[in-house]
Design a protein around this motif. Structure first.
Motif, PDB file in Angstrom:
ATOM      1  N   ASP A 223       0.837  -1.190   0.000  1.00  0.00           N
ATOM      2  CA  ASP A 223       0.000   0.000   0.000  1.00  0.00           C
ATOM      3  C   ASP A 223       0.881   1.252   0.000  1.00  0.00           C
ATOM      4  N   ALA A 224       0.488   2.255  -0.767  1.00  0.00           N
ATOM      5  CA  ALA A 224       1.167   3.560  -0.793  1.00  0.00           C
ATOM      6  C   ALA A 224       2.551   3.502  -1.424  1.00  0.00           C
ATOM      7  N   MET A 225       2.781   2.575  -2.355  1.00  0.00           N
ATOM      8  CA  MET A 225       4.106   2.503  -2.971  1.00  0.00           C
ATOM      9  C   MET A 225       4.237   3.427  -4.185  1.00  0.00           C
ATOM     10  N   THR A 226       3.174   4.188  -4.484  1.00  0.00           N
ATOM     11  CA  THR A 226       3.230   5.064  -5.653  1.00  0.00           C
ATOM     12  C   THR A 226       3.372   6.540  -5.299  1.00  0.00           C
ATOM     13  N   ALA A 227       3.244   6.886  -4.035  1.00  0.00           N
ATOM     14  CA  ALA A 227       3.365   8.296  -3.643  1.00  0.00           C
ATOM     15  C   ALA A 227       3.813   8.390  -2.193  1.00  0.00           C
ATOM     16  N   SER A 228       4.789   9.254  -1.942  1.00  0.00           N
ATOM     17  CA  SER A 228       5.249   9.477  -0.573  1.00  0.00           C
ATOM     18  C   SER A 228       4.235  10.333   0.178  1.00  0.00           C
ATOM     19  N   PHE A 229       4.146  10.112   1.481  1.00  0.00           N
ATOM     20  CA  PHE A 229       3.254  10.938   2.294  1.00  0.00           C
ATOM     21  C   PHE A 229       3.871  11.123   3.677  1.00  0.00           C
ATOM     22  N   GLY A 230       3.309  12.032   4.437  1.00  0.00           N
ATOM     23  CA  GLY A 230       3.822  12.288   5.768  1.00  0.00           C
ATOM     24  C   GLY A 230       2.728  12.760   6.695  1.00  0.00           C
ATOM     25  N   ILE A 231       3.001  12.697   7.989  1.00  0.00           N
ATOM     26  CA  ILE A 231       2.036  13.101   9.016  1.00  0.00           C
ATOM     27  C   ILE A 231       2.770  13.935  10.057  1.00  0.00           C
ATOM     28  N   PHE A 232       2.239  15.127  10.335  1.00  0.00           N
ATOM     29  CA  PHE A 232       2.765  15.981  11.390  1.00  0.00           C
ATOM     30  C   PHE A 232       1.832  15.913  12.593  1.00  0.00           C
ATOM     31  N   ALA A 233       2.394  15.743  13.787  1.00  0.00           N
ATOM     32  CA  ALA A 233       1.610  15.793  15.019  1.00  0.00           C
ATOM     33  C   ALA A 233       2.163  16.915  15.886  1.00  0.00           C
ATOM     34  N   PHE A 234       1.264  17.576  16.632  1.00  0.00           N
ATOM     35  CA  PHE A 234       1.629  18.748  17.416  1.00  0.00           C
ATOM     36  C   PHE A 234       1.110  18.613  18.841  1.00  0.00           C
ATOM     37  N   GLU A 235       1.674  19.398  19.735  1.00  0.00           N
ATOM     38  CA  GLU A 235       1.263  19.339  21.127  1.00  0.00           C
ATOM     39  C   GLU A 235      -0.096  19.997  21.341  1.00  0.00           C
ATOM     40  N   ASP A 236      -0.384  21.060  20.585  1.00  0.00           N
ATOM     41  CA  ASP A 236      -1.577  21.851  20.886  1.00  0.00           C
ATOM     42  C   ASP A 236      -2.552  21.997  19.723  1.00  0.00           C
ATOM     43  N   PHE A 237      -2.352  21.210  18.633  1.00  0.00           N
ATOM     44  CA  PHE A 237      -3.266  21.255  17.504  1.00  0.00           C
ATOM     45  C   PHE A 237      -3.432  19.855  16.937  1.00  0.00           C
ATOM     46  N   PRO A 238      -4.546  19.610  16.268  1.00  0.00           N
ATOM     47  CA  PRO A 238      -4.741  18.285  15.666  1.00  0.00           C
ATOM     48  C   PRO A 238      -3.674  17.986  14.618  1.00  0.00           C
ATOM     49  N   ALA A 239      -3.382  16.711  14.446  1.00  0.00           N
ATOM     50  CA  ALA A 239      -2.404  16.287  13.438  1.00  0.00           C
ATOM     51  C   ALA A 239      -2.937  16.588  12.041  1.00  0.00           C
ATOM     52  N   LEU A 240      -2.029  16.710  11.103  1.00  0.00           N
ATOM     53  CA  LEU A 240      -2.421  16.824   9.699  1.00  0.00           C
ATOM     54  C   LEU A 240      -1.430  16.029   8.862  1.00  0.00           C
ATOM     55  N   ALA A 241      -1.858  15.694   7.654  1.00  0.00           N
ATOM     56  CA  ALA A 241      -1.047  14.851   6.773  1.00  0.00           C
ATOM     57  C   ALA A 241      -0.945  15.495   5.398  1.00  0.00           C
TER      58      ALA A 241
END
Length: 290
Positions: A223-241
Protein backbone atom coordinates in the motif's frame (compact mmCIF):
# COMPACT_ATOMS: atom_id res chain seq x y z
CA UNK A 1 -4.10 22.11 -8.66
CA UNK A 2 -2.96 21.78 -5.02
CA UNK A 3 -5.40 21.57 -2.17
CA UNK A 4 -5.59 24.72 0.00
CA UNK A 5 -2.58 25.20 2.24
CA UNK A 6 -3.11 24.51 5.94
CA UNK A 7 -3.32 27.57 8.13
CA UNK A 8 -0.13 28.62 9.90
CA UNK A 9 0.08 27.13 13.38
CA UNK A 10 1.42 30.41 14.72
CA UNK A 11 -1.53 32.25 13.18
CA UNK A 12 -3.87 29.70 14.77
CA UNK A 13 -2.35 30.40 18.19
CA UNK A 14 -2.88 34.12 17.69
CA UNK A 15 -6.46 33.56 16.51
CA UNK A 16 -7.22 31.35 19.50
CA UNK A 17 -5.79 33.96 21.86
CA UNK A 18 -7.90 36.72 20.31
CA UNK A 19 -11.02 34.56 20.49
CA UNK A 20 -10.34 33.72 24.14
CA UNK A 21 -9.76 37.40 24.84
CA UNK A 22 -13.13 38.34 23.34
CA UNK A 23 -14.98 35.56 25.12
CA UNK A 24 -13.36 36.40 28.47
CA UNK A 25 -14.64 39.96 28.03
CA UNK A 26 -18.12 38.58 27.17
CA UNK A 27 -18.13 40.48 23.88
CA UNK A 28 -19.89 39.37 20.73
CA UNK A 29 -18.23 39.41 17.31
CA UNK A 30 -20.86 41.89 16.13
CA UNK A 31 -19.88 44.35 18.89
CA UNK A 32 -16.24 44.35 17.83
CA UNK A 33 -17.19 44.71 14.18
CA UNK A 34 -19.39 47.70 14.94
CA UNK A 35 -16.83 49.39 17.20
CA UNK A 36 -13.95 49.04 14.71
CA UNK A 37 -16.00 49.41 11.55
CA UNK A 38 -15.08 45.89 10.43
CA UNK A 39 -17.32 43.21 9.03
CA UNK A 40 -18.31 40.36 11.32
CA UNK A 41 -16.74 38.04 8.74
CA UNK A 42 -13.39 39.77 9.16
CA UNK A 43 -13.41 39.30 12.94
CA UNK A 44 -14.42 35.66 12.58
CA UNK A 45 -11.79 34.92 9.94
CA UNK A 46 -9.04 36.49 12.06
CA UNK A 47 -10.04 34.39 15.06
CA UNK A 48 -10.15 31.20 12.99
CA UNK A 49 -6.78 32.01 11.33
CA UNK A 50 -8.27 32.11 7.85
CA UNK A 51 -6.69 35.54 7.33
CA UNK A 52 -3.82 37.36 9.02
CA UNK A 53 -4.24 40.61 10.94
CA UNK A 54 -2.23 43.72 10.11
CA UNK A 55 -0.24 45.53 12.79
CA UNK A 56 -2.59 48.52 12.41
CA UNK A 57 -5.70 46.39 12.93
CA UNK A 58 -4.13 44.55 15.85
CA UNK A 59 -3.32 47.86 17.56
CA UNK A 60 -6.93 48.98 17.08
CA UNK A 61 -8.26 45.69 18.46
CA UNK A 62 -5.98 45.70 21.51
CA UNK A 63 -6.86 49.35 22.12
CA UNK A 64 -10.52 48.40 22.11
CA UNK A 65 -9.88 45.81 24.81
CA UNK A 66 -7.80 48.27 26.91
CA UNK A 67 -5.37 45.53 27.88
CA UNK A 68 -2.77 45.71 30.60
CA UNK A 69 0.83 46.01 29.41
CA UNK A 70 1.65 42.36 30.17
CA UNK A 71 -1.36 40.94 28.34
CA UNK A 72 -0.87 43.31 25.44
CA UNK A 73 2.78 42.26 25.16
CA UNK A 74 1.75 38.58 25.19
CA UNK A 75 -0.66 39.09 22.26
CA UNK A 76 1.85 41.20 20.35
CA UNK A 77 4.46 38.47 20.71
CA UNK A 78 2.01 35.93 19.27
CA UNK A 79 1.33 38.30 16.36
CA UNK A 80 5.04 38.77 15.74
CA UNK A 81 5.60 35.01 15.73
CA UNK A 82 2.67 34.55 13.33
CA UNK A 83 4.16 36.93 10.78
CA UNK A 84 7.77 35.82 10.73
CA UNK A 85 9.62 32.89 9.20
CA UNK A 86 12.20 32.89 12.01
CA UNK A 87 15.23 30.91 10.81
CA UNK A 88 13.65 30.50 7.37
CA UNK A 89 14.07 34.21 6.71
CA UNK A 90 17.54 33.96 5.08
CA UNK A 91 16.19 31.30 2.71
CA UNK A 92 13.33 33.38 1.27
CA UNK A 93 14.92 33.44 -2.18
CA UNK A 94 15.25 29.65 -2.13
CA UNK A 95 11.57 29.23 -1.26
CA UNK A 96 10.56 31.55 -4.09
CA UNK A 97 12.42 29.32 -6.51
CA UNK A 98 11.14 26.01 -5.15
CA UNK A 99 10.05 23.39 -7.71
CA UNK A 100 6.51 23.73 -6.35
CA UNK A 101 4.85 26.96 -5.16
CA UNK A 102 7.19 28.60 -2.64
CA UNK A 103 4.48 29.43 -0.10
CA UNK A 104 3.42 25.79 -0.17
CA UNK A 105 6.96 24.67 0.61
CA UNK A 106 7.36 27.39 3.25
CA UNK A 107 4.20 26.14 4.96
CA UNK A 108 5.60 22.61 4.93
CA UNK A 109 8.84 23.79 6.56
CA UNK A 110 6.98 25.80 9.20
CA UNK A 111 4.87 22.77 10.07
CA UNK A 112 8.01 20.65 10.30
CA UNK A 113 9.55 23.23 12.63
CA UNK A 114 6.42 23.32 14.83
CA UNK A 115 5.70 19.59 15.02
CA UNK A 116 6.78 17.32 17.86
CA UNK A 117 6.27 14.14 15.81
CA UNK A 118 6.86 13.63 12.08
CA UNK A 119 6.21 10.38 10.23
CA UNK A 120 7.34 10.19 6.60
CA UNK A 121 7.66 7.66 3.80
CA UNK A 122 10.44 7.86 1.21
CA UNK A 123 10.24 5.88 -2.01
CA UNK A 124 12.83 7.53 -4.27
CA UNK A 125 15.59 9.11 -2.21
CA UNK A 126 16.70 9.61 1.39
CA UNK A 127 14.47 12.02 3.38
CA UNK A 128 15.87 15.54 3.52
CA UNK A 129 16.28 15.43 7.31
CA UNK A 130 18.76 12.56 6.88
CA UNK A 131 20.66 13.72 3.79
CA UNK A 132 24.35 14.56 3.77
CA UNK A 133 25.36 17.81 2.10
CA UNK A 134 26.94 15.95 -0.83
CA UNK A 135 23.89 13.72 -1.37
CA UNK A 136 21.57 16.74 -1.26
CA UNK A 137 23.81 18.59 -3.70
CA UNK A 138 23.73 15.66 -6.13
CA UNK A 139 19.92 15.67 -6.08
CA UNK A 140 19.60 19.43 -6.52
CA UNK A 141 22.26 19.62 -9.24
CA UNK A 142 20.86 16.67 -11.22
CA UNK A 143 21.66 17.50 -14.88
CA UNK A 144 18.48 15.75 -16.08
CA UNK A 145 16.33 18.17 -14.09
CA UNK A 146 14.70 20.71 -16.45
CA UNK A 147 15.17 23.35 -13.73
CA UNK A 148 18.88 24.08 -13.59
CA UNK A 149 20.34 26.12 -10.73
CA UNK A 150 23.45 28.24 -10.41
CA UNK A 151 26.21 27.08 -8.07
CA UNK A 152 25.23 29.83 -5.63
CA UNK A 153 21.59 28.75 -5.66
CA UNK A 154 22.60 25.12 -5.12
CA UNK A 155 24.70 26.17 -2.12
CA UNK A 156 21.70 28.00 -0.62
CA UNK A 157 19.43 25.00 -1.14
CA UNK A 158 21.92 22.65 0.50
CA UNK A 159 22.29 25.12 3.38
CA UNK A 160 18.51 25.07 3.83
CA UNK A 161 18.58 21.24 4.07
CA UNK A 162 21.25 21.42 6.75
CA UNK A 163 19.44 24.19 8.64
CA UNK A 164 16.31 22.04 8.72
CA UNK A 165 18.30 19.19 10.21
CA UNK A 166 19.87 21.45 12.82
CA UNK A 167 16.44 22.64 14.00
CA UNK A 168 14.75 19.24 13.86
CA UNK A 169 17.09 16.43 14.85
CA UNK A 170 17.28 15.94 18.58
CA UNK A 171 14.02 17.85 19.11
CA UNK A 172 11.64 16.10 16.74
CA UNK A 173 10.46 12.50 17.01
CA UNK A 174 11.18 11.52 13.41
CA UNK A 175 10.07 8.16 11.99
CA UNK A 176 10.93 7.46 8.35
CA UNK A 177 9.92 4.40 6.35
CA UNK A 178 12.19 3.98 3.32
CA UNK A 179 11.86 1.65 0.37
CA UNK A 180 14.90 -0.61 -0.11
CA UNK A 181 15.25 0.80 -3.63
CA UNK A 182 16.60 3.99 -2.04
CA UNK A 183 19.58 1.97 -0.75
CA UNK A 184 20.46 0.97 -4.31
CA UNK A 185 19.89 4.20 -6.24
CA UNK A 186 23.43 5.55 -6.73
CA UNK A 187 22.69 9.25 -6.57
CA UNK A 188 25.94 11.13 -7.16
CA UNK A 189 28.23 8.11 -7.10
CA UNK A 190 28.68 4.73 -5.50
CA UNK A 191 30.97 6.17 -2.83
CA UNK A 192 28.62 9.08 -2.15
CA UNK A 193 25.74 6.67 -1.60
CA UNK A 194 27.83 4.60 0.81
CA UNK A 195 28.67 7.75 2.78
CA UNK A 196 25.00 8.71 2.80
CA UNK A 197 23.91 5.33 4.13
CA UNK A 198 26.59 5.45 6.82
CA UNK A 199 25.27 8.86 7.80
CA UNK A 200 21.79 7.39 8.33
CA UNK A 201 23.23 4.73 10.62
CA UNK A 202 25.24 7.35 12.52
CA UNK A 203 22.21 9.59 13.02
CA UNK A 204 20.18 6.66 14.35
CA UNK A 205 22.95 5.79 16.78
CA UNK A 206 23.28 9.40 17.91
CA UNK A 207 19.62 10.44 18.00
CA UNK A 208 17.25 8.12 19.91
CA UNK A 209 14.28 10.11 18.58
CA UNK A 210 15.12 9.12 14.99
CA UNK A 211 13.75 5.82 13.69
CA UNK A 212 14.33 4.47 10.18
CA UNK A 213 12.65 1.33 8.88
CA UNK A 214 13.33 -0.27 5.51
CA UNK A 215 10.64 -1.96 3.44
CA UNK A 216 12.62 -4.81 1.81
CA UNK A 217 12.22 -5.93 -1.78
CA UNK A 218 10.95 -9.24 -0.41
CA UNK A 219 7.82 -7.45 0.82
CA UNK A 220 6.60 -7.25 -2.77
CA UNK A 221 3.84 -4.81 -3.66
CA UNK A 222 2.46 -2.74 -0.80
CA UNK A 223 0.00 0.00 0.00
CA UNK A 224 1.17 3.56 -0.79
CA UNK A 225 4.11 2.50 -2.97
CA UNK A 226 3.23 5.06 -5.65
CA UNK A 227 3.36 8.30 -3.64
CA UNK A 228 5.25 9.48 -0.57
CA UNK A 229 3.25 10.94 2.29
CA UNK A 230 3.82 12.29 5.77
CA UNK A 231 2.04 13.10 9.02
CA UNK A 232 2.77 15.98 11.39
CA UNK A 233 1.61 15.79 15.02
CA UNK A 234 1.63 18.75 17.42
CA UNK A 235 1.26 19.34 21.13
CA UNK A 236 -1.58 21.85 20.89
CA UNK A 237 -3.27 21.26 17.50
CA UNK A 238 -4.74 18.29 15.67
CA UNK A 239 -2.40 16.29 13.44
CA UNK A 240 -2.42 16.82 9.70
CA UNK A 241 -1.05 14.85 6.77
CA UNK A 242 0.06 15.41 3.21
CA UNK A 243 0.67 13.50 0.01
CA UNK A 244 3.69 14.67 -1.99
CA UNK A 245 3.18 14.98 -5.71
CA UNK A 246 5.15 16.35 -8.64
CA UNK A 247 3.35 19.70 -8.52
CA UNK A 248 3.39 20.10 -4.75
CA UNK A 249 1.55 18.92 -1.66
CA UNK A 250 -2.00 17.76 -1.21
CA UNK A 251 -2.87 18.62 2.39
CA UNK A 252 -5.11 16.34 4.44
CA UNK A 253 -6.64 18.10 7.45
CA UNK A 254 -9.96 16.34 7.99
CA UNK A 255 -9.93 13.97 10.95
CA UNK A 256 -10.90 11.00 8.79
CA UNK A 257 -8.17 11.74 6.23
CA UNK A 258 -5.50 12.04 8.90
CA UNK A 259 -6.70 8.86 10.60
CA UNK A 260 -6.51 7.01 7.29
CA UNK A 261 -2.94 8.27 6.77
CA UNK A 262 -1.98 7.18 10.29
CA UNK A 263 -3.45 3.72 9.73
CA UNK A 264 -1.64 3.42 6.41
CA UNK A 265 1.65 4.40 8.05
CA UNK A 266 1.06 1.83 10.81
CA UNK A 267 0.52 -0.88 8.19
CA UNK A 268 3.74 0.08 6.41
CA UNK A 269 5.61 0.08 9.71
CA UNK A 270 4.45 -3.46 10.45
CA UNK A 271 5.49 -4.50 6.93
CA UNK A 272 8.93 -2.89 7.17
CA UNK A 273 11.89 -4.38 8.98
CA UNK A 274 12.24 -3.45 12.65
CA UNK A 275 14.73 -0.73 13.54
CA UNK A 276 17.67 -3.05 14.32
CA UNK A 277 17.12 -5.22 11.25
CA UNK A 278 16.84 -2.09 9.13
CA UNK A 279 20.22 -0.93 10.42
CA UNK A 280 21.66 -4.34 9.58
CA UNK A 281 20.31 -4.17 6.04
CA UNK A 282 21.73 -0.68 5.55
CA UNK A 283 25.08 -1.83 6.91
CA UNK A 284 25.12 -4.80 4.55
CA UNK A 285 24.47 -2.50 1.63
CA UNK A 286 27.32 -0.20 2.72
CA UNK A 287 29.67 -3.23 2.70
CA UNK A 288 28.60 -4.13 -0.84
CA UNK A 289 29.19 -0.56 -2.03
CA UNK A 290 32.71 -0.78 -0.63
Amino acid sequence: MNEPRPRSLRRRRLGNALRDLRENHHIQISEIAAALDWSTSKVSRIETAQISISSHDLAALLGYYRLTDDKRHEIEQLAEAASEHEWLGPFASVLRGAPWPGRDYATYLQLEASANLYRQTALVHVPALLETADYARAIIADPSNPVQHTDEDIDRRVALRLARQEHALGRLDFHAIIDEAVLHREIGSRQLLAEQLQHIVSVMEREPKVTVQIIPFAAGAYDAMTASFGIFAFEDFPALAYVEQFAGFTWLEREREVRDAEQRFARLSSLALPRNESVSLITERIAVLG
